[in-house]
Design a protein around this motif. Structure first.
Motif, mmCIF file in Angstrom:
data_model
loop_
_atom_site.group_PDB
_atom_site.id
_atom_site.type_symbol
_atom_site.label_atom_id
_atom_site.label_comp_id
_atom_site.label_asym_id
_atom_site.label_seq_id
_atom_site.Cartn_x
_atom_site.Cartn_y
_atom_site.Cartn_z
ATOM 1 N N ALA A 9 13.576 -1.560 7.147
ATOM 2 C CA ALA A 9 14.622 -1.361 8.151
ATOM 3 C C ALA A 9 14.210 -2.118 9.405
ATOM 4 C CB ALA A 9 14.800 0.116 8.472
ATOM 5 N N VAL A 10 15.202 -2.657 10.100
ATOM 6 C CA VAL A 10 14.948 -3.342 11.361
ATOM 7 C C VAL A 10 15.513 -2.477 12.479
ATOM 8 C CG1 VAL A 10 15.352 -5.404 12.745
ATOM 9 C CG2 VAL A 10 15.034 -5.607 10.266
ATOM 10 N N TYR A 11 14.630 -2.091 13.405
ATOM 11 C CA TYR A 11 15.013 -1.281 14.560
ATOM 12 C C TYR A 11 15.077 -2.192 15.775
ATOM 13 C CZ TYR A 11 13.601 2.610 11.576
ATOM 14 O OH TYR A 11 13.477 3.512 10.539
ATOM 15 N N HIS A 12 16.152 -2.082 16.545
ATOM 16 C CA HIS A 12 16.284 -2.854 17.783
ATOM 17 C C HIS A 12 15.925 -1.901 18.921
ATOM 18 C CE1 HIS A 12 17.954 -6.297 15.727
ATOM 19 N NE2 HIS A 12 18.543 -5.407 14.944
ATOM 20 N N CYS A 13 14.780 -2.153 19.548
ATOM 21 C CA CYS A 13 14.176 -1.194 20.481
ATOM 22 C C CYS A 13 14.105 -1.735 21.898
ATOM 23 C CB CYS A 13 12.751 -0.873 20.029
ATOM 24 S SG CYS A 13 12.626 -0.236 18.366
ATOM 25 N N GLN A 14 14.226 -0.827 22.828
ATOM 26 C CA GLN A 14 13.946 -1.140 24.223
ATOM 27 C C GLN A 14 12.453 -0.967 24.451
ATOM 28 O OE1 GLN A 14 16.305 1.565 26.517
ATOM 29 N NE2 GLN A 14 18.188 0.425 26.196
ATOM 30 N N SER A 15 11.954 -1.526 25.531
ATOM 31 C CA SER A 15 10.554 -1.318 25.895
ATOM 32 C C SER A 15 10.295 0.170 26.067
ATOM 33 C CB SER A 15 10.235 -2.045 27.209
ATOM 34 O OG SER A 15 10.397 -3.429 27.042
ATOM 35 N N GLY A 16 9.155 0.630 25.558
ATOM 36 C CA GLY A 16 8.780 2.023 25.705
ATOM 37 C C GLY A 16 9.354 2.946 24.638
ATOM 38 N N THR A 17 9.876 2.388 23.549
ATOM 39 C CA THR A 17 10.453 3.198 22.484
ATOM 40 C C THR A 17 9.373 3.747 21.557
ATOM 41 O OG1 THR A 17 12.512 1.942 22.469
ATOM 42 C CG2 THR A 17 11.983 3.135 20.461
ATOM 43 N N LEU A 18 9.501 5.014 21.176
ATOM 44 C CA LEU A 18 8.629 5.639 20.182
ATOM 45 C C LEU A 18 9.461 5.864 18.926
ATOM 46 C CD1 LEU A 18 5.832 6.830 19.582
ATOM 47 C CD2 LEU A 18 6.731 9.030 20.322
ATOM 48 N N LEU A 19 9.075 5.197 17.841
ATOM 49 C CA LEU A 19 9.778 5.341 16.565
ATOM 50 C C LEU A 19 9.039 6.367 15.703
ATOM 51 C CD1 LEU A 19 10.353 1.570 15.715
ATOM 52 C CD2 LEU A 19 12.077 3.228 16.436
ATOM 53 N N PRO A 20 9.655 7.493 15.404
ATOM 54 C CA PRO A 20 8.988 8.521 14.589
ATOM 55 C C PRO A 20 9.106 8.190 13.101
ATOM 56 C CG PRO A 20 11.122 9.313 15.282
ATOM 57 C CD PRO A 20 10.945 7.947 15.893
ATOM 58 N N VAL A 21 8.388 7.134 12.693
ATOM 59 C CA VAL A 21 8.463 6.687 11.302
ATOM 60 C C VAL A 21 7.049 6.427 10.782
ATOM 61 C CG1 VAL A 21 8.809 4.274 11.973
ATOM 62 C CG2 VAL A 21 9.554 5.034 9.740
ATOM 63 N N ALA A 22 6.800 6.871 9.561
ATOM 64 C CA ALA A 22 5.495 6.680 8.921
ATOM 65 C C ALA A 22 5.464 5.277 8.303
ATOM 66 C CB ALA A 22 5.258 7.752 7.870
ATOM 67 N N ALA A 23 5.254 4.281 9.126
ATOM 68 C CA ALA A 23 5.313 2.882 8.703
ATOM 69 C C ALA A 23 4.176 2.541 7.754
ATOM 70 C CB ALA A 23 5.250 1.974 9.921
ATOM 71 N N HIS A 24 4.525 1.822 6.688
ATOM 72 C CA HIS A 24 3.541 1.283 5.749
ATOM 73 C C HIS A 24 3.125 -0.114 6.209
ATOM 74 C CE1 HIS A 24 1.585 0.667 1.895
ATOM 75 N NE2 HIS A 24 2.294 -0.426 1.699
ATOM 76 N N LYS A 25 4.102 -0.844 6.777
ATOM 77 C CA LYS A 25 3.858 -2.171 7.347
ATOM 78 C C LYS A 25 4.789 -2.383 8.534
ATOM 79 C CE LYS A 25 2.794 -4.551 2.989
ATOM 80 N NZ LYS A 25 3.232 -5.647 2.099
ATOM 81 N N VAL A 26 4.322 -3.138 9.521
ATOM 82 C CA VAL A 26 5.187 -3.710 10.554
ATOM 83 C C VAL A 26 5.219 -5.191 10.225
ATOM 84 C CG1 VAL A 26 5.528 -4.172 12.995
ATOM 85 C CG2 VAL A 26 4.627 -1.962 12.284
ATOM 86 N N LEU A 27 6.352 -5.638 9.738
ATOM 87 C CA LEU A 27 6.469 -6.989 9.209
ATOM 88 C C LEU A 27 6.582 -8.046 10.305
ATOM 89 C CD1 LEU A 27 9.054 -6.134 6.419
ATOM 90 C CD2 LEU A 27 6.576 -6.365 6.167
ATOM 91 N N ALA A 28 5.952 -9.195 10.068
ATOM 92 C CA ALA A 28 6.087 -10.327 10.988
ATOM 93 C C ALA A 28 7.499 -10.904 10.888
ATOM 94 C CB ALA A 28 5.048 -11.398 10.674
ATOM 95 N N THR A 29 7.997 -10.968 9.649
ATOM 96 C CA THR A 29 9.345 -11.478 9.420
ATOM 97 C C THR A 29 10.358 -10.481 9.972
ATOM 98 O OG1 THR A 29 8.614 -12.593 7.410
ATOM 99 C CG2 THR A 29 10.990 -12.231 7.666
ATOM 100 N N GLY A 30 11.098 -10.872 10.971
ATOM 101 C CA GLY A 30 12.117 -10.008 11.563
ATOM 102 C C GLY A 30 11.677 -9.253 12.800
ATOM 103 N N THR A 31 10.390 -9.305 13.144
ATOM 104 C CA THR A 31 9.903 -8.599 14.340
ATOM 105 C C THR A 31 9.813 -9.564 15.511
ATOM 106 O OG1 THR A 31 8.675 -6.950 13.066
ATOM 107 C CG2 THR A 31 7.954 -7.315 15.334
ATOM 108 N N THR A 32 10.471 -9.191 16.616
ATOM 109 C CA THR A 32 10.386 -9.978 17.849
ATOM 110 C C THR A 32 9.749 -9.171 18.983
ATOM 111 O OG1 THR A 32 12.621 -9.325 18.530
ATOM 112 C CG2 THR A 32 12.421 -11.363 17.246
ATOM 113 N N ALA A 33 9.647 -7.860 18.810
ATOM 114 C CA ALA A 33 9.018 -7.001 19.814
ATOM 115 C C ALA A 33 7.519 -7.273 19.848
ATOM 116 C CB ALA A 33 9.274 -5.529 19.476
ATOM 117 N N SER A 34 6.862 -6.824 20.917
ATOM 118 C CA SER A 34 5.414 -6.998 21.032
ATOM 119 C C SER A 34 4.803 -5.757 21.673
ATOM 120 C CB SER A 34 5.089 -8.256 21.829
ATOM 121 O OG SER A 34 5.590 -8.167 23.135
#
Length: 76
Positions: free
Chosen positions: A44-69
Motif C-alpha cells: 500500500a502507498v500512504y501519502h503522508c504529511q510530515s510528522g505522520t505516525l502510521l500504525p502498521v506492522a511494516a515488513h518492508k518500506v519500499l524504495a519504489t514508490g517512496t518519496t518521503a524521508s
C-alpha cells in the motif's frame, strides 16, 4: 480488544525493495511524501504529511514508490 504495548526501540529506515524489517509496530514519517509499505503480503502507498505516525506492522518500506524521508520504524 487488543492491548497495545509501546515500542521498545526505534531504528532509522532507508527505503529498500529488499531489506526486511523485524518486529515493527508502527512507522513514523519525519518529512512528508509517499511511503510504499509491504505488510501482510500486500503493498500500500500512504501519502503522508510530515510528522505522520502510521500504525502498521511494516515488513518492508519500499524504495519504489517512496518519496518521503526521515522515516523511523518503532519496534517491539
Amino acid at each position: 480488544m487488543e492491548i497495545v504495548t509501546p515500542a521498545r526501540r526505534h531504528q532509522a529506515v532507508t527505503p529498500s525493495d529488499d531489506a526486511v524489517l523485524e518486529d515493527v509496530v508502527s512507522v513514523f514519517v519525519g518529512f512528508g511524501g509517499a511511503v510504499a509499505i509491504e505488510a501482510g503480503g500486500g503493498v500500500a502507498v500512504y501519502h503522508c504529511q510530515s510528522g505522520t505516525l502510521l500504525p502498521v506492522a511494516a515488513h518492508k518500506v519500499l524504495a519504489t514508490g517512496t518519496t518521503a524521508s526521515e522515516i523511523v520504524a518503532l519496534v517491539k
